[in-house]
Design a protein around this motif. Sequence first.
Motif, PDB file in Angstrom:
ATOM      1  N   ILE A 194      66.217   0.224 -17.267  1.00 36.90           N
ATOM      2  CA  ILE A 194      66.442   0.315 -18.713  1.00 36.90           C
ATOM      3  C   ILE A 194      65.142   0.709 -19.404  1.00 36.90           C
ATOM      4  CG2 ILE A 194      68.430  -1.234 -18.917  1.00 36.90           C
ATOM      5  CD1 ILE A 194      66.455  -3.469 -19.606  1.00 36.90           C
TER       6      ILE A 194
ATOM      7  N   LEU B  69      74.038 -15.730 -22.330  1.00 33.34           N
ATOM      8  CA  LEU B  69      74.595 -14.400 -22.144  1.00 33.34           C
ATOM      9  C   LEU B  69      74.143 -13.819 -20.809  1.00 33.34           C
ATOM     10  CD1 LEU B  69      75.240 -12.092 -24.926  1.00 33.34           C
ATOM     11  CD2 LEU B  69      73.711 -11.098 -23.299  1.00 33.34           C
TER      12      LEU B  69
ATOM     13  N   MET C  28      68.630 -10.277 -17.573  1.00 27.83           N
ATOM     14  CA  MET C  28      67.308 -10.268 -18.188  1.00 27.83           C
ATOM     15  C   MET C  28      67.362 -10.987 -19.531  1.00 27.83           C
ATOM     16  SD  MET C  28      64.849  -7.064 -18.280  1.00 27.83           S
ATOM     17  CE  MET C  28      63.204  -7.183 -18.927  1.00 27.83           C
TER      18      MET C  28
ATOM     19  N   ARG D 216      72.370  -3.412 -22.691  1.00 31.68           N
ATOM     20  CA  ARG D 216      72.244  -2.572 -21.501  1.00 31.68           C
ATOM     21  C   ARG D 216      71.886  -3.423 -20.285  1.00 31.68           C
ATOM     22  NH1 ARG D 216      68.058   1.812 -22.940  1.00 31.68           N
ATOM     23  NH2 ARG D 216      68.441   2.588 -20.864  1.00 31.68           N
ATOM     24  N   ALA D 217      70.994  -4.392 -20.498  1.00 28.15           N
ATOM     25  CA  ALA D 217      70.590  -5.243 -19.373  1.00 28.15           C
ATOM     26  C   ALA D 217      71.734  -6.106 -18.881  1.00 28.15           C
ATOM     27  CB  ALA D 217      69.414  -6.121 -19.783  1.00 28.15           C
TER      28      ALA D 217
ATOM     29  N   TYR E  88      78.328  -1.376 -30.123  1.00 25.94           N
ATOM     30  CA  TYR E  88      77.150  -2.099 -30.597  1.00 25.94           C
ATOM     31  C   TYR E  88      76.323  -1.256 -31.562  1.00 25.94           C
ATOM     32  CZ  TYR E  88      77.714  -6.257 -27.706  1.00 25.94           C
ATOM     33  OH  TYR E  88      78.159  -7.440 -27.183  1.00 25.94           O
TER      34      TYR E  88
ATOM     35  N   PHE F 110      61.453  -3.601 -16.548  1.00 22.43           N
ATOM     36  CA  PHE F 110      62.497  -2.710 -17.056  1.00 22.43           C
ATOM     37  C   PHE F 110      62.951  -1.739 -15.973  1.00 22.43           C
ATOM     38  CE2 PHE F 110      60.985  -3.075 -21.740  1.00 22.43           C
ATOM     39  CZ  PHE F 110      61.516  -4.351 -21.783  1.00 22.43           C
TER      40      PHE F 110
ATOM     41  N   ASN G 271      76.588  -1.128 -35.967  1.00 23.90           N
ATOM     42  CA  ASN G 271      75.441  -1.541 -36.772  1.00 23.90           C
ATOM     43  C   ASN G 271      74.958  -0.398 -37.653  1.00 23.90           C
ATOM     44  OD1 ASN G 271      74.065  -4.334 -36.307  1.00 23.90           O
ATOM     45  ND2 ASN G 271      75.022  -3.760 -34.376  1.00 23.90           N
TER      46      ASN G 271
ATOM     47  N   PHE H   1      64.806 -11.736 -23.117  1.00 26.60           N
ATOM     48  CA  PHE H   1      63.749 -10.995 -23.797  1.00 26.60           C
ATOM     49  C   PHE H   1      62.968 -11.860 -24.758  1.00 26.60           C
ATOM     50  CE2 PHE H   1      67.214  -8.255 -22.702  1.00 26.60           C
ATOM     51  CZ  PHE H   1      66.597  -7.172 -22.124  1.00 26.60           C
ATOM     52  N   GLN H   2      61.832 -11.297 -25.199  1.00 24.87           N
ATOM     53  CA  GLN H   2      61.106 -11.951 -26.280  1.00 24.87           C
ATOM     54  C   GLN H   2      61.851 -11.677 -27.579  1.00 24.87           C
ATOM     55  OE1 GLN H   2      57.270 -10.085 -27.120  1.00 24.87           O
ATOM     56  NE2 GLN H   2      57.802  -8.495 -25.678  1.00 24.87           N
ATOM     57  N   ASN H   3      61.499 -12.391 -28.624  1.00 24.49           N
ATOM     58  CA  ASN H   3      62.144 -12.204 -29.922  1.00 24.49           C
ATOM     59  C   ASN H   3      63.648 -12.390 -29.848  1.00 24.49           C
ATOM     60  OD1 ASN H   3      60.739 -11.865 -32.203  1.00 24.49           O
ATOM     61  ND2 ASN H   3      60.138  -9.762 -31.688  1.00 24.49           N
TER      62      ASN H   3
ATOM     63  N   ALA I 167      66.215 -10.916 -32.445  1.00 25.03           N
ATOM     64  CA  ALA I 167      66.416  -9.471 -32.433  1.00 25.03           C
ATOM     65  C   ALA I 167      67.182  -9.030 -31.199  1.00 25.03           C
ATOM     66  CB  ALA I 167      65.068  -8.757 -32.498  1.00 25.03           C
ATOM     67  N   ALA I 168      67.188  -9.870 -30.176  1.00 24.46           N
ATOM     68  CA  ALA I 168      67.834  -9.472 -28.934  1.00 24.46           C
ATOM     69  C   ALA I 168      69.347  -9.634 -28.981  1.00 24.46           C
ATOM     70  CB  ALA I 168      67.259 -10.272 -27.772  1.00 24.46           C
ATOM     71  N   LEU I 169      69.862 -10.166 -30.068  1.00 28.60           N
ATOM     72  CA  LEU I 169      71.317 -10.322 -30.192  1.00 28.60           C
ATOM     73  C   LEU I 169      71.844  -9.378 -31.267  1.00 28.60           C
ATOM     74  CD1 LEU I 169      71.494 -14.212 -30.011  1.00 28.60           C
ATOM     75  CD2 LEU I 169      72.324 -12.609 -28.296  1.00 28.60           C
ATOM     76  N   ASN I 170      73.044  -8.877 -31.047  1.00 26.58           N
ATOM     77  CA  ASN I 170      73.677  -7.997 -32.031  1.00 26.58           C
ATOM     78  C   ASN I 170      73.875  -8.762 -33.344  1.00 26.58           C
ATOM     79  OD1 ASN I 170      75.308  -6.292 -33.485  1.00 26.58           O
ATOM     80  ND2 ASN I 170      76.621  -5.762 -31.750  1.00 26.58           N
TER      81      ASN I 170
ATOM     82  N   VAL J  76      70.803 -16.193 -25.737  1.00 28.54           N
ATOM     83  CA  VAL J  76      70.433 -15.058 -24.890  1.00 28.54           C
ATOM     84  C   VAL J  76      70.472 -15.482 -23.421  1.00 28.54           C
ATOM     85  CG1 VAL J  76      68.591 -13.457 -24.274  1.00 28.54           C
ATOM     86  CG2 VAL J  76      69.024 -13.976 -26.662  1.00 28.54           C
TER      87      VAL J  76
ATOM     88  N   SER K 297      66.723  -0.912 -31.081  1.00 31.20           N
ATOM     89  CA  SER K 297      66.665  -2.349 -31.328  1.00 31.20           C
ATOM     90  C   SER K 297      66.713  -3.124 -30.023  1.00 31.20           C
ATOM     91  CB  SER K 297      67.841  -2.799 -32.186  1.00 31.20           C
ATOM     92  OG  SER K 297      67.904  -2.062 -33.340  1.00 31.20           O
ATOM     93  N   ASP K 298      66.217  -4.337 -30.102  1.00 29.75           N
ATOM     94  CA  ASP K 298      66.198  -5.190 -28.917  1.00 29.75           C
ATOM     95  C   ASP K 298      67.595  -5.522 -28.418  1.00 29.75           C
ATOM     96  OD1 ASP K 298      63.540  -5.101 -29.158  1.00 29.75           O
ATOM     97  OD2 ASP K 298      63.226  -7.201 -29.676  1.00 29.75           O
ATOM     98  N   PHE K 299      68.539  -5.651 -29.376  1.00 28.37           N
ATOM     99  CA  PHE K 299      69.851  -6.109 -28.915  1.00 28.37           C
ATOM    100  C   PHE K 299      70.565  -5.057 -28.082  1.00 28.37           C
ATOM    101  CE2 PHE K 299      70.895  -4.217 -33.011  1.00 28.37           C
ATOM    102  CZ  PHE K 299      72.056  -3.520 -32.741  1.00 28.37           C
ATOM    103  N   ILE K 300      70.191  -3.788 -28.290  1.00 29.53           N
ATOM    104  CA  ILE K 300      70.765  -2.742 -27.446  1.00 29.53           C
ATOM    105  C   ILE K 300      70.239  -2.876 -26.022  1.00 29.53           C
ATOM    106  CG2 ILE K 300      70.758  -0.244 -27.032  1.00 29.53           C
ATOM    107  CD1 ILE K 300      72.669  -1.137 -29.199  1.00 29.53           C
ATOM    108  N   ARG K 301      68.950  -3.230 -25.919  1.00 28.35           N
ATOM    109  CA  ARG K 301      68.388  -3.432 -24.588  1.00 28.35           C
ATOM    110  C   ARG K 301      69.079  -4.610 -23.904  1.00 28.35           C
ATOM    111  NH1 ARG K 301      62.244  -3.708 -25.054  1.00 28.35           N
ATOM    112  NH2 ARG K 301      62.792  -5.827 -25.554  1.00 28.35           N
ATOM    113  N   THR K 302      69.333  -5.674 -24.676  1.00 26.93           N
ATOM    114  CA  THR K 302      70.060  -6.818 -24.112  1.00 26.93           C
ATOM    115  C   THR K 302      71.413  -6.378 -23.582  1.00 26.93           C
ATOM    116  OG1 THR K 302      69.048  -8.116 -25.860  1.00 26.93           O
ATOM    117  CG2 THR K 302      70.741  -9.194 -24.563  1.00 26.93           C
TER     118      THR K 302
END
Lengths: 285, 536, 341
Positions: free
Chosen positions: B54, B164, B91, C242-243, C255, B49, C259, B93-95, B98-101, B161, C235-240
Motif C-alpha cells: 500500500i 477493525l 495494519m 486498503r490495508a 469510501y 507499507f 467523502n 496506524f498513527q492518528n 484520521a484512520a477511520l472514515n 482501528v 487521507s489516512d482512512f483510505i489507507r486503513t
Amino acid sequence: MSAVAQHSFVSHVAYVLRQNPVTLIAFTLLAALIVCAVFGPALVPYDPLASSDTILQPPSAAHWFGTDHLGRDVFSRVIVATRLDMAISIGAVALSFVAGSILGCIAGYWGGWFDSIISRGLDMIMAFPLFVLAMGIVAALGNTVENVIYATAVINTPFYARVVRAEVNIRREAGFVQAAKLAGNSDYRIVAMHIFPNALPPMMVQVSLNMGWAVLNAAGLSFIGLGVRPPTPEWGIMVAEGANYIISGEWWLALFPGLWLMLAVFTFNLLGDGLRDMVDPRQRL
Amino acid sequence: MLTIKDLHVQFDTRHGVVDAVRGVNLHLDRGETLGIVGESGSGKSVTAFSLLRILDSGGRITGGHIDYRGIDLSQVDNASMNDIRGREISMIFQNPRAALNPIRKVGHQIEDVLRHHAQATRYDARAKAVAALEEVQIKDAASRYHAYPFELSGGMCQRVVIALALACKPQLLIADEPTTGLDVTTQKTVMDLIQALAQDRNMGVVLITHDLGLAGTYCDQLVVMKDGEIVEQGAPQKLTKNAVHDYTRRLLAATPHRGKQLHELVVDGVEKPIPPAGDILLSVNAVTKTYAGKAGPVQALQGVSFDIQRGGCLGLVGESGSGKSTLSSIIARLQDATSGDVQFNGASLFNAPASKYAKDTRRSEIQMVFQDATDSLNPRQTAAQSIAEPLRHLTTMNRLERNDRVEQLAEDVGLPLALLSRLPHQLSGGQKARVGIARALAVQPKLLILDEPTAALDVSIQALILNLLADLRHRLNLTYLFVSHDLSVVQMLCDTVVVMRLGQVEEMGPTEQVLSQPQSDYTRQLLQAMPTPLFA
Amino acid sequence: MTPRAKIISARILQAIPVVIGVVVITFLLTRSLPGDPAVYFAGDAADAESIQEVRQALGLDKPLPQQFFIYVADLVKGDWGNSLSTGQPVLSDLARRLPASLELTLLALFLSCLIAIPLGVLAAVKPGSWRDHLCRVVVTAGVSLPTFFTGILLIYIFYYVLDIAPSPLGRLGFLYIEPDPVTGFYLIDTALTQDWETFMGAAKQLILPACTMAIFTLAPIARMTRAAMLQALSSDFIRTARAAGLSQRKVLIGYALRNALLPVVTTLGMVFSFALGANVLVEKVFAWPGIGSYAVDALVASDYAAVQGFVLAMALLFVALNLIIDLLYAVIDPRIGFEAS
C-alpha cells in the motif's frame, strides 16, 4: 531575495514549466494577447470602423476572417477589440483586488464585529446570481463602460475578500506571527508585512481565474446590449451581431470573435492553474 | 512466518529516484513481536507499507522477496493481495481518528471488512462487529457500534482501528506508530491491549516506532533502521548493552528516560554547571482566563500561581487542554488574562494591555521559542531575516551591526553561517529550531519561554537542542520557562516542576521531590507513563 | 431539540437577514436609476404632468426610508409593478416564465454532474497522468467558452449544417400543442399525460440549450470533484481501508467518493450562481421563453420594473436554492451539529 533563493525560484519555474507544458502554452498566449492589446491598432491591415462594399465575404487572403454586414474587416476588428476587453477586465480585477484585500485583511485579522459586518455584506452580494447582479447594477447606474467595470468589480470582490480573509485568519495565530509580535511589530505591520505576502500565492491564482471570468462577464453584458455600444469593436457585440447571420450560413461573423474571446479566457484559466504550482513556496526546493 | 530478503523500495520524486529502502532483511516467527525503530526518513514505515503493498503513488518495490508463509507478497496478483490484506495481515496506524472514515458509523466500517472477507453474512455481521468491539475492551459496544469517529476520543478510536484490523483474525499485525498522537496516559493502555491480544491469539506483531523505549518494553526482537538500511538488530537486552553501530549508540543515548542526566543524551556529553538561583524574576498570581466558547464560557485557566527564580528553569507540564500554552502566551503578553497578575522584575506586566505591548519598553525582556519550528518561521523570510526581525524593531542597530549580531547568534546556536541565506523550507527541523532559538535570543531577553521546542523533532535532534539550551542558559545567564507534555524531558532540564491539569495547578515543587514523592494521583499517572531506564 | 435540528433551524433563520439584504440592495438599485426614475417608469410617451403623477404614485416624493417600507409592502402584496412592454404585472409575467428557466437550468446541471463527477474521479485516480491533463484541458476549455458563443456554434452545427436539431426558437416547435401546465416543466407534464410525441418534441428543443449550459458548468464541478477526491484518497482512512483488504471499487466509490461528494455539494451553490447567470445569455440565444430572455427584452426596452423584478426574483430563487443545498448537506453529513453541541 538572496542569490540562493533567486536561483531556486528560477529552477522551480523551469521545473513547473517542464512538468506542465500547458502552462508554457498559456504564457505564450498571454504574451500574444498583450502584444495585440498594446500594438493592436498599428498591426491590423484595415481600419476596424471603415465600411466597404465587400460585405459578408467569407474568409480569404485579403480578409483573413472575412467581412461583416457593413463590409468591415473582421480580423482587424477582432484584434483591435483586444485592448478594450482587456482594459475592462484588468480595471475590474484591479479594483476588486484592492477592495477585497483590504476588507479581507480587516475581517480576517481583527475578527469580531468587523468580520461579522464585512462577511454579512459580502454574503449579500453573493446572494445574487453574480451575472444577474451585474446586469442589475449596470441597468441602474447607467449603460456605460465605466459602470460595466464597477459592476464587474463589485461581483468579484467577495472572492478576493474571502480568499484573503481565510488566508489571514489561518495565519493569525501562526507561530511566525506571534514571533513577529514578540519582535515588536505593530498589528498593521504584521498584517501588511508578514501575513498578507503569504496570502499572495492564492490571490494570484484568483486574479488569473478572475481575469478570464471578468472578460466573459464584460462580453456577456455587451452581448445583451449593456456597456459597450456598436460600432465600437468588442468581442461580445461582434458575436451578438454575427448571431443574426449564423442561420443563413455566414458563420465567420460570430465564429472568429467568439474563438478569440474563448482563447483569451482559456489563457487566463490555464495560467491560474500554472501559477498555483509556481508561486507556492512550499513546493519549491 | 515472515521473511523479508533484500527488500528494495524506490520512490519517483521530482528530484529523481529516491531509494527509500535499501536491502532490508527481516525475520519474524509466529507469536513474536518485532520492533522496527528509526527516526523520520529511516524507511521504517515504507518497509511496513511495502509488506501490504500500500505504498503511496510513485513508490514501488524494486527488488527482493517478502515471504509470508510460503507466498511471495511482492509477486502475487492484486486480487490475492486483497484477500491477504485484513484477513492474513492487518495494519493499524498513527492518528487513529484520521484512520477511520469520518462519515461512516464505526460498526459499519467493521462490517465492511468482515463481509468483504466473507467472515460474516448480512445477518450476523452486526453481532460479529459488536463482538469485535468488545474484544478491544470497548465498554457498551452495542451502542458504540452506532458512533461516528468524531464522537469518540482518540484512545477509543485507536481501539476501533484495532478492532477493525483484528476482526478477521489475521496472523500478523503491523502497528505503525500506534501511540503517536495519543495522550501519554492513554499510550500505555493501548500498547498493553495490543500486547494482550497478540498473546491471546499467538499473533505475530511488527511494531514500528521512533521510540526506542517503547520498542524495548514491548518487543522480543529489535531492528534499528537508518536511511533505508538496517544498522543493527537483536534482542532488546543485547542491543542496549552491546550496541555495535555508532548510530544505535547515539539513538540509545538520546532516548530520555527517568533519572537520565541531560549530558548523557549525547555521546561524550559534559555535565553543565547549574547556575545558582537568585531572587524571584517572575511571579504568577492567581491568573485566570475565560474564553467565550460556543457552548458557554470555557475556563482555560482557573487561578494559577507560581514563581520563577532568576537563573532558574521551571518546567510547566501538562497534557493537551491543560492550559499551559495559554498561560505561556499570557506571560509573553500575546494575550490578556481575565484576572490575576504577573509580576516581572518587580513590576506588574499587566499595566499595559497585550494589544499595546508591541511598543512597551519591556517587550524585549521576555522572548519565546515556539513549538512548531516550521510554523513559527515566516515562509518568505530567510533565516537571517527571521533572526534580524526583533533587532530591527526593538533595537537601534543599523544594518551592519544587525548583520554582525545575526552571525554571532548563529554561531551561538550552532547554525552554520552558510544556512543564513536559506528559506525555512530549505532547512531541516533541527536547523529551524536553531533559527527560532537565535531569534528569541537576539534582543538578550531576561526570560525565555520555551513552548515544547523539541516536540516535533527526532530524539537525536532533540538531544542536541536540549543540550544547546542548557549550555545557553549557563553561558548567557538566562531564566527559562519550559513548557512540555513530556516529564522525562522536563526532569533533565528543569529544577522546578509545575504540573497542570484542566487549567489548574495539580502539583508543584523541586523536580527531585515531585518525581520521588508525587502528591497527586495525576502526577503519579504521568510518572507511570514515563519510560523507565532500558533494562537496567 | 437535537443539535442537528438546532443547526437546521438556525440555518433557516439565517436566510431571513439575507432575504432582507437582497431586498435592500434591489431597492437601492431601483432608486439609483440614472436621472429621474419617474421619467423611466412613466415611459417614453409621458409628459411632465404624467411624470409627476407617476412620481406620486411611486411615492418618490417621500423620504427614502418611507419609500423603502412602501416598496416592501408592495412586494409582499404581490405588486411588483407593471411591465411596460407586455402591459402585464411583472410578478405574473415572471411566474409564468419561471418553469421554462428552471427546467432548462436543472436539466443542464443534471447533465453537467453526470459528466463532471466521473471526469473528476478519473482525473484524481491518476493525478499527473495524460487522463488528468486531458480532463483539465477539456473542462477549462468548457468554462472558457462564452455560453452565448457555444449556443450559436451548436445551432450552426446541429441546425444549419447537420440539420438534425429543430429550429432554435422556444420550448416547442409550432407543430406541437403545449401540454396542460401541472408543474410547468414540459418534460414532466408530457410524461404525466403519457404524451410521448410532445415529450420528444420538448426534449429536442431542450437538448441544445441544456448542453450549452452544461458545458459551461462542467469545470467547477469537475475541479472540485478532483480536488476533493485527491484529498480523500490521500487521507489516512483510505489507507486503513486498503490495508483491510477492501476492494478497489469499494475504496474508491464507497469510501473516497462519498467523502468527496460533501465538498462538491457545497460548491453546487456557486455552480447555481454560474448557471443562473449563464441562463440569461442562453435563453437569449435560443429564444427560450424563460425569465432570462424576458429580462433581456426588458433591458432593451428600458422596462425597468421588469428588470428589477427579474433581479429580485433571481436573487430569491438563488437564496432558496442555497438554503436547500445547505439543508441537504446537513442531512447527509453526520458531523453537522456535533461541533455546536
